[in-house]
Structures are given as C-alpha cells and as structure tokens.
Motif scaffolding. Sequence first.
Motif, PDB file in Angstrom:
ATOM      1  N   VAL A  44      11.623 -26.967  -5.854  1.00  0.00           N
ATOM      2  CA  VAL A  44      10.737 -25.963  -6.446  1.00  0.00           C
ATOM      3  C   VAL A  44      10.877 -25.920  -7.971  1.00  0.00           C
ATOM      4  N   GLY A  45      12.120 -25.961  -8.456  1.00  0.00           N
ATOM      5  CA  GLY A  45      12.346 -25.943  -9.902  1.00  0.00           C
ATOM      6  C   GLY A  45      11.712 -27.137 -10.598  1.00  0.00           C
ATOM      7  N   GLY A  46      11.841 -28.295  -9.974  1.00  0.00           N
ATOM      8  CA  GLY A  46      11.266 -29.512 -10.540  1.00  0.00           C
ATOM      9  C   GLY A  46       9.746 -29.465 -10.566  1.00  0.00           C
ATOM     10  N   LEU A  47       9.175 -28.900  -9.498  1.00  0.00           N
ATOM     11  CA  LEU A  47       7.720 -28.778  -9.434  1.00  0.00           C
ATOM     12  C   LEU A  47       7.201 -27.822 -10.507  1.00  0.00           C
ATOM     13  N   ILE A  48       7.888 -26.699 -10.659  1.00  0.00           N
ATOM     14  CA  ILE A  48       7.484 -25.714 -11.682  1.00  0.00           C
ATOM     15  C   ILE A  48       7.469 -26.368 -13.057  1.00  0.00           C
ATOM     16  N   SER A  49       8.521 -27.104 -13.367  1.00  0.00           N
ATOM     17  CA  SER A  49       8.625 -27.774 -14.660  1.00  0.00           C
ATOM     18  C   SER A  49       7.538 -28.832 -14.829  1.00  0.00           C
ATOM     19  N   ALA A  50       7.272 -29.584 -13.764  1.00  0.00           N
ATOM     20  CA  ALA A  50       6.285 -30.667 -13.825  1.00  0.00           C
ATOM     21  C   ALA A  50       4.871 -30.130 -14.037  1.00  0.00           C
ATOM     22  N   TYR A  51       4.483 -29.119 -13.251  1.00  0.00           N
ATOM     23  CA  TYR A  51       3.132 -28.564 -13.381  1.00  0.00           C
ATOM     24  C   TYR A  51       2.952 -27.866 -14.730  1.00  0.00           C
ATOM     25  N   LYS A  52       4.000 -27.203 -15.165  1.00  0.00           N
ATOM     26  CA  LYS A  52       3.974 -26.530 -16.475  1.00  0.00           C
ATOM     27  C   LYS A  52       3.793 -27.551 -17.599  1.00  0.00           C
ATOM     28  N   THR A  53       4.578 -28.618 -17.551  1.00  0.00           N
ATOM     29  CA  THR A  53       4.531 -29.635 -18.598  1.00  0.00           C
ATOM     30  C   THR A  53       3.195 -30.366 -18.620  1.00  0.00           C
ATOM     31  N   ALA A  54       2.677 -30.714 -17.440  1.00  0.00           N
ATOM     32  CA  ALA A  54       1.392 -31.419 -17.365  1.00  0.00           C
ATOM     33  C   ALA A  54       0.267 -30.562 -17.931  1.00  0.00           C
ATOM     34  N   ALA A  55       0.260 -29.266 -17.559  1.00  0.00           N
ATOM     35  CA  ALA A  55      -0.768 -28.344 -18.060  1.00  0.00           C
ATOM     36  C   ALA A  55      -0.682 -28.218 -19.580  1.00  0.00           C
ATOM     37  N   GLU A  56       0.542 -28.123 -20.087  1.00  0.00           N
ATOM     38  CA  GLU A  56       0.730 -27.987 -21.532  1.00  0.00           C
ATOM     39  C   GLU A  56       0.263 -29.242 -22.259  1.00  0.00           C
ATOM     40  N   GLU A  57       0.509 -30.405 -21.662  1.00  0.00           N
ATOM     41  CA  GLU A  57       0.060 -31.664 -22.265  1.00  0.00           C
ATOM     42  C   GLU A  57      -1.459 -31.681 -22.427  1.00  0.00           C
ATOM     43  N   ALA A  58      -2.159 -31.206 -21.397  1.00  0.00           N
ATOM     44  CA  ALA A  58      -3.623 -31.177 -21.457  1.00  0.00           C
ATOM     45  C   ALA A  58      -4.097 -30.245 -22.578  1.00  0.00           C
ATOM     46  N   ILE A  59      -3.415 -29.113 -22.730  1.00  0.00           N
ATOM     47  CA  ILE A  59      -3.777 -28.153 -23.786  1.00  0.00           C
ATOM     48  C   ILE A  59      -3.519 -28.750 -25.163  1.00  0.00           C
ATOM     49  N   LEU A  60      -2.336 -29.349 -25.330  1.00  0.00           N
ATOM     50  CA  LEU A  60      -1.965 -29.906 -26.633  1.00  0.00           C
ATOM     51  C   LEU A  60      -2.818 -31.115 -27.010  1.00  0.00           C
ATOM     52  N   ASN A  61      -3.331 -31.820 -26.020  1.00  0.00           N
ATOM     53  CA  ASN A  61      -4.201 -32.974 -26.290  1.00  0.00           C
ATOM     54  C   ASN A  61      -5.633 -32.541 -26.596  1.00  0.00           C
ATOM     55  N   GLY A  62      -5.919 -31.265 -26.400  1.00  0.00           N
ATOM     56  CA  GLY A  62      -7.247 -30.737 -26.687  1.00  0.00           C
ATOM     57  C   GLY A  62      -7.270 -30.031 -28.033  1.00  0.00           C
ATOM     58  N   LYS A  63      -8.381 -29.389 -28.320  1.00  0.00           N
ATOM     59  CA  LYS A  63      -8.532 -28.641 -29.568  1.00  0.00           C
ATOM     60  C   LYS A  63      -8.829 -27.187 -29.237  1.00  0.00           C
ATOM     61  N   ILE A  64      -7.960 -26.298 -29.677  1.00  0.00           N
ATOM     62  CA  ILE A  64      -8.155 -24.871 -29.442  1.00  0.00           C
ATOM     63  C   ILE A  64      -9.043 -24.293 -30.540  1.00  0.00           C
ATOM     64  N   ILE A  65     -10.086 -23.599 -30.138  1.00  0.00           N
ATOM     65  CA  ILE A  65     -10.991 -22.984 -31.117  1.00  0.00           C
ATOM     66  C   ILE A  65     -11.122 -21.491 -30.818  1.00  0.00           C
ATOM     67  N   GLU A  66     -11.608 -20.767 -31.798  1.00  0.00           N
ATOM     68  CA  GLU A  66     -11.770 -19.328 -31.660  1.00  0.00           C
ATOM     69  C   GLU A  66     -13.252 -18.995 -31.528  1.00  0.00           C
ATOM     70  N   HIS A  67     -13.601 -18.259 -30.486  1.00  0.00           N
ATOM     71  CA  HIS A  67     -14.986 -17.854 -30.251  1.00  0.00           C
ATOM     72  C   HIS A  67     -15.184 -16.412 -30.698  1.00  0.00           C
ATOM     73  N   LEU A  68     -16.318 -16.151 -31.289  1.00  0.00           N
ATOM     74  CA  LEU A  68     -16.673 -14.791 -31.681  1.00  0.00           C
ATOM     75  C   LEU A  68     -17.359 -14.093 -30.511  1.00  0.00           C
ATOM     76  N   VAL A  69     -16.903 -12.896 -30.174  1.00  0.00           N
ATOM     77  CA  VAL A  69     -17.512 -12.118 -29.094  1.00  0.00           C
ATOM     78  C   VAL A  69     -18.669 -11.314 -29.687  1.00  0.00           C
ATOM     79  N   THR A  70     -19.846 -11.503 -29.131  1.00  0.00           N
ATOM     80  CA  THR A  70     -21.039 -10.860 -29.687  1.00  0.00           C
ATOM     81  C   THR A  70     -21.821 -10.079 -28.637  1.00  0.00           C
TER      82      THR A  70
END
Length: 202
Positions: free
Chosen positions: A111-137
């Motif tokens: 379970v510990g290994g799975l938590i770390s693996a899924y967390k790391t994979a998700a973070e990799e996808a985020i870091l490989n993308g571009k985070i932008i800020e949207h204006l709420v209108t």
Amino acid sequence: MSAQDTYKSLAQPSEGLFKEKGSKFFAHAFPVNTEEDIKKALTRLKEKYHDARHHCYAYRLGNKGEKFRANDDGEPSNSAGKPILGQLIKYELCNCFIAVVRYFGGTKLGVGGLISAYKTAAEEAILNGKIIEHLVTAQLAIRFSYKQMNEVMHIVKREKLEVIHRDFQTLCEIHIRVRLSEQENISAILENTFGLEWELLS
C-alpha cells in the motif's frame, strides 16, 4: 487579483510516467469543465490502455474545487485515487482531471509503495504541464433605449468592460463580461445611477 477572482488549472493536457519494480504508471492530466469532459477523457484512456488492470483517477471541478472525486479502480482503498487527488490539492488545481494507468510488473509494491507511485506519477504529469490562472467572470445583459446609448457606452469604457454581444434593434441590448468580484458594484452602477435594466446570465 483577489483569490475569489481566479483559479489555477492546466493550459493543456500533459503526461507523466513513473516506474517501480517493473510496474509502469502512466499519468495523464487534462483541463476539464464538466463531468462529461471527464467521462470522455477516461473512455479514451481505457481504449488506449485497454490491456491495463487499473485506470485510477481523481478530479476537482468548480473554481474552488468544491466538486471532487477519487477512484482507486480495484487498487487497495485510498492507495491510488486519494494520492492523485492530493496532488491536485497541493498544486491548487481546479477544473482538472488526472488519471494514472498501471501496468503490473510482477512484484507487489504494498500500500505504501502504491501511494508513493500514484502520487509521483500524478505530480510528474502536473510538472510536465503548464499551470495557468483563469479569471472567474459573470455575464450581464443590459437593456436600454437609444437615448441612453452614450451613458451606457461611457460606463462600458470607464469600467473597462468586455462587450461580448450587441443587439441594437427596437430595444438596445448588450452582454458584458465582468470579474466576479466586480459584479455587484457594476450592477449597482447600472441600476442605481442610471436606472438601467440588467440580468445576470451566468
């Protein structure tokens, strides 16, 4: 800009990959607006990775991330979906969906290994993308007579409002887009100062 005016999301889909003891975790992150967008993205991933055992995911919808879900898809409880959701929260991403597809490598990770693996994979996808800020209108419809045309357009120019629709027939009508935090102020100006009729569209 105030916090209530904006939210963070991804500019475009991105991917990440994490390998551990033969297992491969393919992460895919998407900017989304509705649950229907999520269903379509998940369907495409299941078709692409049709031979994978697990398609785990999490998402946050709404400009405050108020609607969310995590799915372990057969992995031990809270070992996959929750760690993925945790990364969405960590990076303050809203209207965002991340799915991690796992191919089992023959060695159990625990379970510990799975938590770390899924967390790391998700973070990799985020870091490989571009985070932008949207204006709420919000969108307002303003109705007025030809006599009030100059007054209305003066307000639009003074307040730097974005006009997204115009209809100058028997009764004039324009639709404007305003920052959410400015909606009440603009509405008050229209109604109290100039006696204009307005309607909240969204």
